[in-house]
Design an enzyme around this catalytic site. Structure first.
Site, PDB file in Angstrom:
ATOM      1  N   ASP A  70       0.861  -1.175   0.000  1.00 29.92           N
ATOM      2  CA  ASP A  70       0.000   0.000   0.000  1.00 29.92           C
ATOM      3  C   ASP A  70       0.908   1.239   0.000  1.00 29.92           C
ATOM      4  O   ASP A  70       2.076   1.155   0.409  1.00 29.92           O
ATOM      5  CB  ASP A  70      -0.854  -0.043   1.275  1.00 29.92           C
ATOM      6  CG  ASP A  70      -1.632   1.224   1.484  1.00 29.92           C
ATOM      7  OD1 ASP A  70      -2.326   1.659   0.551  1.00 29.92           O
ATOM      8  OD2 ASP A  70      -1.540   1.806   2.597  1.00 29.92           O
TER       9      ASP A  70
ATOM     10  N   ASP B 170      -0.323   5.206   0.638  1.00 33.07           N
ATOM     11  CA  ASP B 170      -0.642   6.221   1.651  1.00 33.07           C
ATOM     12  C   ASP B 170      -0.693   5.622   3.056  1.00 33.07           C
ATOM     13  O   ASP B 170      -1.460   4.706   3.320  1.00 33.07           O
ATOM     14  CB  ASP B 170      -1.998   6.867   1.359  1.00 33.07           C
ATOM     15  CG  ASP B 170      -1.969   7.687   0.072  1.00 33.07           C
ATOM     16  OD1 ASP B 170      -0.932   7.681  -0.601  1.00 33.07           O
ATOM     17  OD2 ASP B 170      -2.990   8.317  -0.246  1.00 33.07           O
TER      18      ASP B 170
ATOM     19  N   ASP C  10      -1.784  -0.526   5.897  1.00 35.81           N
ATOM     20  CA  ASP C  10      -2.134   0.078   7.186  1.00 35.81           C
ATOM     21  C   ASP C  10      -3.633   0.146   7.449  1.00 35.81           C
ATOM     22  O   ASP C  10      -4.041   0.518   8.535  1.00 35.81           O
ATOM     23  CB  ASP C  10      -1.568   1.505   7.287  1.00 35.81           C
ATOM     24  CG  ASP C  10      -2.302   2.478   6.374  1.00 35.81           C
ATOM     25  OD1 ASP C  10      -2.605   2.091   5.219  1.00 35.81           O
ATOM     26  OD2 ASP C  10      -2.602   3.600   6.812  1.00 35.81           O
TER      27      ASP C  10
END
Ligand SMILES: [Mg+2]
Length: 288
Positions: A9, A11, A232
């Site tokens: 991922d 961001d 996240d």
């Protein structure tokens, strides 16, 4: 020989939540480069948004956009064209594109159908990216105009800014489902509830990771590949669950996703790219 593939991922994971910098992850990115481990951005961003980030990362590996809706493999990355891909040329770069997700136009048509069939029930309750336009997206997200324009160049999904209350939102999703999108629609809420993303329910990050891993198995240099997934948040769960090794990156702004799996799980001590740097280095040392 088993060779790692890293699906990550962006961001809040490889990129800092506030500054979008990957600087803190540079030491481990350099190790991955020296080991020739592919680093595969796997993101909700669009192709147009990803290209400048990829250039800044000096990354030439395949990548996955719009939450798994499409996969891009640079032409020449594998000796042969991967199965079921078509040629896509963007900003002078050539990619093999793989996607089975309905196009953005499909989702926009679905919204028009809701207006036709439900009259004014939902009018004024939402505004979608197409109607917001670049300036509207910039105002709403805080993105600079140039980046808002890139976010609006979508291939396979249509974000909706919900203006009504939660009960009305449920009615709206039920309305979308009732007009024939029941199986294919996966309307889920991302970015702190700011947007509803209309996207194919089967087009998740995990499914795209598995698809791209099969391409590596069919066309890559190694006999076998071990998938590491790093993320996240909630929209990373499908790939974190499906990977051989899961790396949860702690976030400074929300709680970490809870996984059902119990083995080969790692969680960072630090937030964002600091945590990414630490936990990926640890995985490389421990597992390979
Ligand atoms: Mg994230």
């Amino acid at each position: 020989m088993n060779s790692p593939l890293l699906f990550t991922d962006l961001d809040g994971s490889l990129l800092d939540h506030d500054t979008y910098s990957h600087k803190a992850a540079s030491p481990t990115l350099a190790i991955l480069k020296s080991l020739a481990v592919p680093v595969i951005p796997t993101t909700s961003k669009t192709l147009a948004e990803l290209l400048p980030i990829r250039a800044a990362l000096n990354n030439t590996d395949p990548f996955i956009v719009e939450n798994g809706a499409a996969i891009y493999i640079p032409v020449g990355y594998f000796e042969q064209q991967p199965d079921k891909t078509t040629l896509c040329i963007k900003e002078g770069l050539e990619f093999w594109e793989y996607s089975q997700a309905p196009t953005r136009a499909h989702w926009q048509q679905l919204l028009s159908k809701v207006s036709e069939q439900f009259g004014d029930q939902f009018s004024g309750k939402y505004i979608n990216f197409q109607n917001l336009g670049t300036q509207g997206i910039a105002d709403l997200t805080g993105l600079p105009l140039t980046q808002a324009a890139l976010a609006n160049q979508r291939g396979f999904s249509e974000p909706i800014h919900w203006l009504g209350n939660d009960a009305e939102k449920k009615q709206f999703i039920a309305a979308l489902e009732s007009i024939g999108a029941l199986e294919s629609i996966g309307a889920h809420i991302v970015e702190g509830g700011r947007f509803l993303h209309l996207i194919d329910a089967h087009a998740c990050k995990g499914a795209a990771m598995q698809r791209l891993t099969s391409s590596f198995k069919a066309n890559g240099k190694h006999n076998n590949y071990i998938c590491i997934a790093a993320g996240d948040s909630h929209n990373d769960i499908s790939m974190l669950e499906a990977a051989d090794i899961a790396a949860v990156i702690r976030s400074p702004v929300h709680s970490s996703p809870i996984l059902k799996r119990e083995e080969n799980n790692y969680i960072s001590e630090h937030f964002g790219p600091d945590g990414w740097n630490e936990v990926i280095a640890k995985i490389l040392k421990t597992e390979f």
